[in-house]
Design a protein around this motif. Structure first.
Motif, PDB file in Angstrom:
ATOM      1  N   VAL A  87       0.363  -0.839   0.530  1.00 10.75           N
ATOM      2  CA  VAL A  87      -0.182  -0.024   0.164  1.00 10.75           C
ATOM      3  C   VAL A  87       1.090   1.062   0.059  1.00 10.75           C
ATOM      4  O   VAL A  87       1.498   1.282   1.216  1.00 10.75           O
ATOM      5  N   HIS A  88       0.953   2.258  -0.957  1.00 13.98           N
ATOM      6  CA  HIS A  88       1.490   3.267  -0.907  1.00 13.98           C
ATOM      7  C   HIS A  88       0.183   4.451  -0.779  1.00 13.98           C
ATOM      8  O   HIS A  88      -0.741   4.452  -1.287  1.00 13.98           O
ATOM      9  N   GLU A  89       0.645   5.387  -0.156  1.00 13.57           N
ATOM     10  CA  GLU A  89       0.060   6.688   0.594  1.00 13.57           C
ATOM     11  C   GLU A  89       0.641   7.467  -0.054  1.00 13.57           C
ATOM     12  O   GLU A  89       1.634   7.985  -0.643  1.00 13.57           O
ATOM     13  N   GLU A  90       0.302   8.687  -1.003  1.00 10.75           N
ATOM     14  CA  GLU A  90       0.556  10.366  -0.866  1.00 10.75           C
ATOM     15  C   GLU A  90      -0.683  11.505  -0.108  1.00 10.75           C
ATOM     16  O   GLU A  90      -2.061  10.620  -0.256  1.00 10.75           O
ATOM     17  N   SER A  91      -0.064  12.503   0.346  1.00  5.23           N
ATOM     18  CA  SER A  91      -1.376  13.421   0.881  1.00  5.23           C
ATOM     19  C   SER A  91      -0.509  14.703   0.074  1.00  5.23           C
ATOM     20  O   SER A  91       0.561  15.197   0.140  1.00  5.23           O
ATOM     21  N   ASN A  92      -1.137  15.460   0.928  1.00  4.87           N
ATOM     22  CA  ASN A  92      -0.631  16.838   1.069  1.00  4.87           C
ATOM     23  C   ASN A  92       0.001  16.983   2.574  1.00  4.87           C
ATOM     24  O   ASN A  92      -0.512  18.087   2.899  1.00  4.87           O
ATOM     25  N   PHE A  93       0.170  16.297   3.450  1.00  4.17           N
ATOM     26  CA  PHE A  93       0.213  16.557   4.935  1.00  4.17           C
ATOM     27  C   PHE A  93       1.035  15.528   5.645  1.00  4.17           C
ATOM     28  O   PHE A  93       1.459  14.320   4.375  1.00  4.17           O
ATOM     29  N   THR A 137       8.106  13.186   3.020  1.00  7.80           N
ATOM     30  CA  THR A 137       7.586  13.428   4.135  1.00  7.80           C
ATOM     31  C   THR A 137       5.666  13.165   3.799  1.00  7.80           C
ATOM     32  O   THR A 137       4.489  13.287   3.670  1.00  7.80           O
ATOM     33  N   ARG A 138       5.373  13.494   2.086  1.00  2.00           N
ATOM     34  CA  ARG A 138       3.870  13.376   1.552  1.00  2.00           C
ATOM     35  C   ARG A 138       3.394  12.194   1.211  1.00  2.00           C
ATOM     36  O   ARG A 138       2.677  12.355   0.649  1.00  2.00           O
ATOM     37  N   PHE A 154      -5.762  11.812   1.511  1.00  2.85           N
ATOM     38  CA  PHE A 154      -4.738  11.342   1.439  1.00  2.85           C
ATOM     39  C   PHE A 154      -5.196  10.402  -0.217  1.00  2.85           C
ATOM     40  O   PHE A 154      -6.443  10.059   0.066  1.00  2.85           O
ATOM     41  N   THR A 155      -4.849   9.722  -1.060  1.00  5.02           N
ATOM     42  CA  THR A 155      -5.256   8.473  -1.778  1.00  5.02           C
ATOM     43  C   THR A 155      -3.977   7.918  -1.548  1.00  5.02           C
ATOM     44  O   THR A 155      -2.766   7.831  -1.415  1.00  5.02           O
ATOM     45  N   LEU A 156      -4.562   6.496  -1.722  1.00  4.28           N
ATOM     46  CA  LEU A 156      -3.686   4.671  -1.256  1.00  4.28           C
ATOM     47  C   LEU A 156      -3.986   4.429  -2.407  1.00  4.28           C
ATOM     48  O   LEU A 156      -4.829   3.974  -3.178  1.00  4.28           O
ATOM     49  N   THR A 157      -2.936   3.605  -2.814  1.00  2.00           N
ATOM     50  CA  THR A 157      -2.942   3.075  -4.133  1.00  2.00           C
ATOM     51  C   THR A 157      -2.556   1.276  -3.131  1.00  2.00           C
ATOM     52  O   THR A 157      -1.022   1.028  -3.155  1.00  2.00           O
ATOM     53  N   THR A 158      -4.054   0.107  -3.156  1.00  2.00           N
ATOM     54  CA  THR A 158      -3.567  -0.880  -2.823  1.00  2.00           C
ATOM     55  C   THR A 158      -2.760  -1.789  -3.974  1.00  2.00           C
ATOM     56  O   THR A 158      -3.698  -1.900  -4.849  1.00  2.00           O
TER      57      THR A 158
END
Length: 122
Positions: free
Chosen positions: A47-53, A79-80, A108-112
């Motif tokens: 699982v890869h996460e991407e966010s603005n925080f 950190t994002r 946030f966006t998760l790619t699983t």
């Protein structure tokens, strides 16, 4: 409350800025969101996460007291982004998306992805 199921592909979510309710093995003091991941065969769960925080991820083999942390990550490249991966057997697992700082959150966006073990017939 039952954790929503996380499916393969892209999932979008949000963390409400607050203080932590879950305590991750690798830190995290902010708001969090929990997903249930159901696996039907052995393989590699990623699982890869991407966010603005500054978000964090933890993959757990349980969701109660004494749970086993399979993977926990704060920063994957910067950190994002965060990334967890673990070899798993069939069963239910829990993915916690957490904010590194108290009172921080956002979308946030998760790619699983899941790669089943290769079984070679002999």
């Amino acid at each position: 409350r039952t954790a929503p199921r996380l499916t393969l592909g892209v999932t979008r979510g949000a963390i409400t800025p607050t203080v932590a309710t879950a305590v991750l093995a690798c830190g995290g003091r902010g708001g969090d969101f929990v997903y249930r991941v159901h696996v039907t065969e052995p393989g590699l769960l990623r699982v890869h996460e991407e966010s603005n925080f500054d978000a964090m991820l933890e993959l757990r083999a349980g969701c109660g007291a004494g749970h086993e942390s399979l993977a926990c990550n704060d920063d994957a490249g910067d950190t994002r982004h965060a990334l967890v991966q673990a070899h798993v057997a069939p069963g239910d697992y829990y993915l916690i998306v957490d904010s590194f700082r108290a009172n921080e959150g956002g979308e946030f966006t998760l790619t699983t992805e899941f790669t089943p073990d290769v079984h070679v017939a002999r």
